[in-house]
Design a protein around this motif. Sequence first.
Motif, PDB file in Angstrom:
ATOM      1  N   TYR A   1       0.856  -1.353  -0.016  1.00  0.00           N
ATOM      2  CA  TYR A   1       0.040  -0.024  -0.087  1.00  0.00           C
ATOM      3  C   TYR A   1       0.900   1.225  -0.039  1.00  0.00           C
ATOM      4  O   TYR A   1       1.836   1.381   0.695  1.00  0.00           O
ATOM      5  N   PHE A   2       0.428   2.371  -0.640  1.00  0.00           N
ATOM      6  CA  PHE A   2       1.270   3.512  -0.807  1.00  0.00           C
ATOM      7  C   PHE A   2       0.337   4.570  -0.361  1.00  0.00           C
ATOM      8  O   PHE A   2      -0.819   4.639  -0.555  1.00  0.00           O
ATOM      9  N   ALA A   3       0.884   5.588   0.174  1.00  0.00           N
ATOM     10  CA  ALA A   3       0.499   7.060   0.486  1.00  0.00           C
ATOM     11  C   ALA A   3      -0.872   6.818   1.371  1.00  0.00           C
ATOM     12  O   ALA A   3      -0.703   6.169   2.396  1.00  0.00           O
ATOM     13  N   ILE A   4      -2.000   7.405   0.854  1.00  0.00           N
ATOM     14  CA  ILE A   4      -3.349   7.229   1.653  1.00  0.00           C
ATOM     15  C   ILE A   4      -3.608   6.029   1.866  1.00  0.00           C
ATOM     16  O   ILE A   4      -4.317   5.646   2.929  1.00  0.00           O
ATOM     17  N   PHE A   5      -3.465   5.032   0.804  1.00  0.00           N
ATOM     18  CA  PHE A   5      -3.674   3.622   1.195  1.00  0.00           C
ATOM     19  C   PHE A   5      -2.757   2.973   2.242  1.00  0.00           C
ATOM     20  O   PHE A   5      -3.555   2.171   3.132  1.00  0.00           O
ATOM     21  N   ARG A   6      -1.712   3.411   2.492  1.00  0.00           N
ATOM     22  CA  ARG A   6      -0.851   2.808   3.564  1.00  0.00           C
ATOM     23  C   ARG A   6      -1.312   3.295   4.771  1.00  0.00           C
ATOM     24  O   ARG A   6      -1.460   2.594   5.970  1.00  0.00           O
ATOM     25  N   GLU A   7      -1.765   4.759   4.886  1.00  0.00           N
ATOM     26  CA  GLU A   7      -2.163   5.345   6.036  1.00  0.00           C
ATOM     27  C   GLU A   7      -3.275   4.700   6.514  1.00  0.00           C
ATOM     28  O   GLU A   7      -3.839   4.336   7.673  1.00  0.00           O
ATOM     29  N   ASN A   8      -4.370   4.577   5.843  1.00  0.00           N
ATOM     30  CA  ASN A   8      -5.803   3.925   5.903  1.00  0.00           C
ATOM     31  C   ASN A   8      -5.350   2.369   6.431  1.00  0.00           C
ATOM     32  O   ASN A   8      -6.171   1.877   7.342  1.00  0.00           O
ATOM     33  N   ALA A   9      -4.696   1.534   5.843  1.00  0.00           N
ATOM     34  CA  ALA A   9      -4.495   0.216   6.214  1.00  0.00           C
ATOM     35  C   ALA A   9      -3.572   0.233   7.338  1.00  0.00           C
ATOM     36  O   ALA A   9      -3.664  -0.799   8.223  1.00  0.00           O
ATOM     37  N   GLY A  10      -2.857   1.092   7.749  1.00  0.00           N
ATOM     38  CA  GLY A  10      -2.033   1.297   8.941  1.00  0.00           C
ATOM     39  C   GLY A  10      -0.774   0.347   8.698  1.00  0.00           C
ATOM     40  O   GLY A  10       0.117   0.035   9.621  1.00  0.00           O
ATOM     41  N   LEU A  11      -0.363  -0.111   7.514  1.00  0.00           N
ATOM     42  CA  LEU A  11       0.960  -0.762   7.172  1.00  0.00           C
ATOM     43  C   LEU A  11       1.108  -0.595   5.963  1.00  0.00           C
ATOM     44  O   LEU A  11       0.309  -0.219   4.733  1.00  0.00           O
ATOM     45  N   GLY A  12       2.325  -1.009   5.536  1.00  0.00           N
ATOM     46  CA  GLY A  12       2.810  -0.619   4.033  1.00  0.00           C
ATOM     47  C   GLY A  12       2.509  -1.909   3.146  1.00  0.00           C
ATOM     48  O   GLY A  12       2.683  -1.982   2.021  1.00  0.00           O
ATOM     49  N   GLU A  13       2.767  -3.313   3.788  1.00  0.00           N
ATOM     50  CA  GLU A  13       2.931  -4.387   3.301  1.00  0.00           C
ATOM     51  C   GLU A  13       2.264  -5.466   4.028  1.00  0.00           C
ATOM     52  O   GLU A  13       2.278  -5.264   5.342  1.00  0.00           O
ATOM     53  N   GLU A  14       1.417  -6.434   3.477  1.00  0.00           N
ATOM     54  CA  GLU A  14       0.903  -7.521   4.168  1.00  0.00           C
ATOM     55  C   GLU A  14       0.671  -8.765   3.344  1.00  0.00           C
ATOM     56  O   GLU A  14       0.578  -8.677   2.120  1.00  0.00           O
TER      57      GLU A  14
ATOM     58  N   LEU B   1      -0.766  -1.282  -4.957  1.00  0.00           N
ATOM     59  CA  LEU B   1      -1.893  -0.568  -4.961  1.00  0.00           C
ATOM     60  C   LEU B   1      -1.549   0.727  -4.938  1.00  0.00           C
ATOM     61  O   LEU B   1      -1.133   1.335  -3.679  1.00  0.00           O
ATOM     62  N   PHE B   2      -1.886   1.507  -5.908  1.00  0.00           N
ATOM     63  CA  PHE B   2      -1.474   3.038  -5.883  1.00  0.00           C
ATOM     64  C   PHE B   2      -2.817   3.882  -6.033  1.00  0.00           C
ATOM     65  O   PHE B   2      -3.485   3.726  -7.073  1.00  0.00           O
ATOM     66  N   PRO B   3      -2.787   5.037  -5.037  1.00  0.00           N
ATOM     67  CA  PRO B   3      -3.855   5.808  -4.967  1.00  0.00           C
ATOM     68  C   PRO B   3      -3.833   6.764  -6.079  1.00  0.00           C
ATOM     69  O   PRO B   3      -2.671   6.890  -6.752  1.00  0.00           O
ATOM     70  N   PRO B   4      -4.630   7.718  -6.436  1.00  0.00           N
ATOM     71  CA  PRO B   4      -4.261   8.744  -7.725  1.00  0.00           C
ATOM     72  C   PRO B   4      -3.246   9.465  -7.389  1.00  0.00           C
ATOM     73  O   PRO B   4      -2.791   9.860  -6.369  1.00  0.00           O
ATOM     74  N   VAL B   5      -2.152   9.420  -8.594  1.00  0.00           N
ATOM     75  CA  VAL B   5      -0.974   9.915  -8.403  1.00  0.00           C
ATOM     76  C   VAL B   5      -0.912  11.456  -8.455  1.00  0.00           C
ATOM     77  O   VAL B   5      -1.978  12.237  -9.075  1.00  0.00           O
ATOM     78  N   ALA B   6       0.091  12.200  -8.019  1.00  0.00           N
ATOM     79  CA  ALA B   6      -0.068  13.770  -7.869  1.00  0.00           C
ATOM     80  C   ALA B   6       1.306  14.370  -7.893  1.00  0.00           C
ATOM     81  O   ALA B   6       1.728  14.814  -7.067  1.00  0.00           O
ATOM     82  N   GLY B   7       2.246  13.989  -8.949  1.00  0.00           N
ATOM     83  CA  GLY B   7       3.452  14.250  -9.013  1.00  0.00           C
ATOM     84  C   GLY B   7       3.471  15.711  -9.501  1.00  0.00           C
ATOM     85  O   GLY B   7       2.475  16.410  -9.865  1.00  0.00           O
TER      86      GLY B   7
END
Lengths: 153, 81
Positions: free
Chosen positions: B9-22, B74-80
Amino acid sequence: MSADRMKISTIAIRPDELRDDLVDAAAGAYTSFEGWIRNVNEGKQVLRLEYESYEPLAITEGQQVIEEAIAKFSVLNARCVHRVGLLEIGECAVWVGVSSGHRDEAFKACRFIIDEIKVRLPIWKKEHYVDGNSDWVNCERCATHGHSHGDLT
Amino acid sequence: MSKSLTIRYFAIFRENAGLGEESVTLDAETAADVFALLKHRHGSGEPLGHCKVAINDVMAEWQDAVADGDTVLLFPPVAGG
């Protein structure tokens, strides 16, 4: 094909130094774009920005974008550097440089690269506001804040 | 058929999941299935087309199949920029 046309940097971008890498005796034109951190967005006072990338794919996809631009506009060379980490107001977040025989294709290639970089690379930014709040940009509708795990549709 | 997958999980997905990988076991055929089955983790109500996915470090399409042992990013909407 140059393997290092796209870079992700954790340190300050120095456009003057990057420009030197594009100097070419066959070039009659050089264009560049710098994206800067501004202090306001959608009416909110911004304190700083935090950029995150998934570097392996940001590099791969950025390299692909630049190769596409070189082929599409027949420019001599092009490069891009994108910052990650915490950036303060006024700092350079992204730099694009293009050298070419003539100015028209240099402008077009530069515009193409920054436009594609913004929508294709796995890079995200979180705005930290003066009032102490923060938000992921473009993610306002993709999740509720506060770490809710409920059904959000 | 159930598949053992590693999810990142990345960015807001990681924050929502509470972890970066599972590691998860899911009855998923496609990347889109994975996204739907893990909604309680990434928390996204965004249309699928606004998000991106990679499988084993290669950008993928949502209809692409996932296989046992795959790593799905899983990538949330990008914003570079």
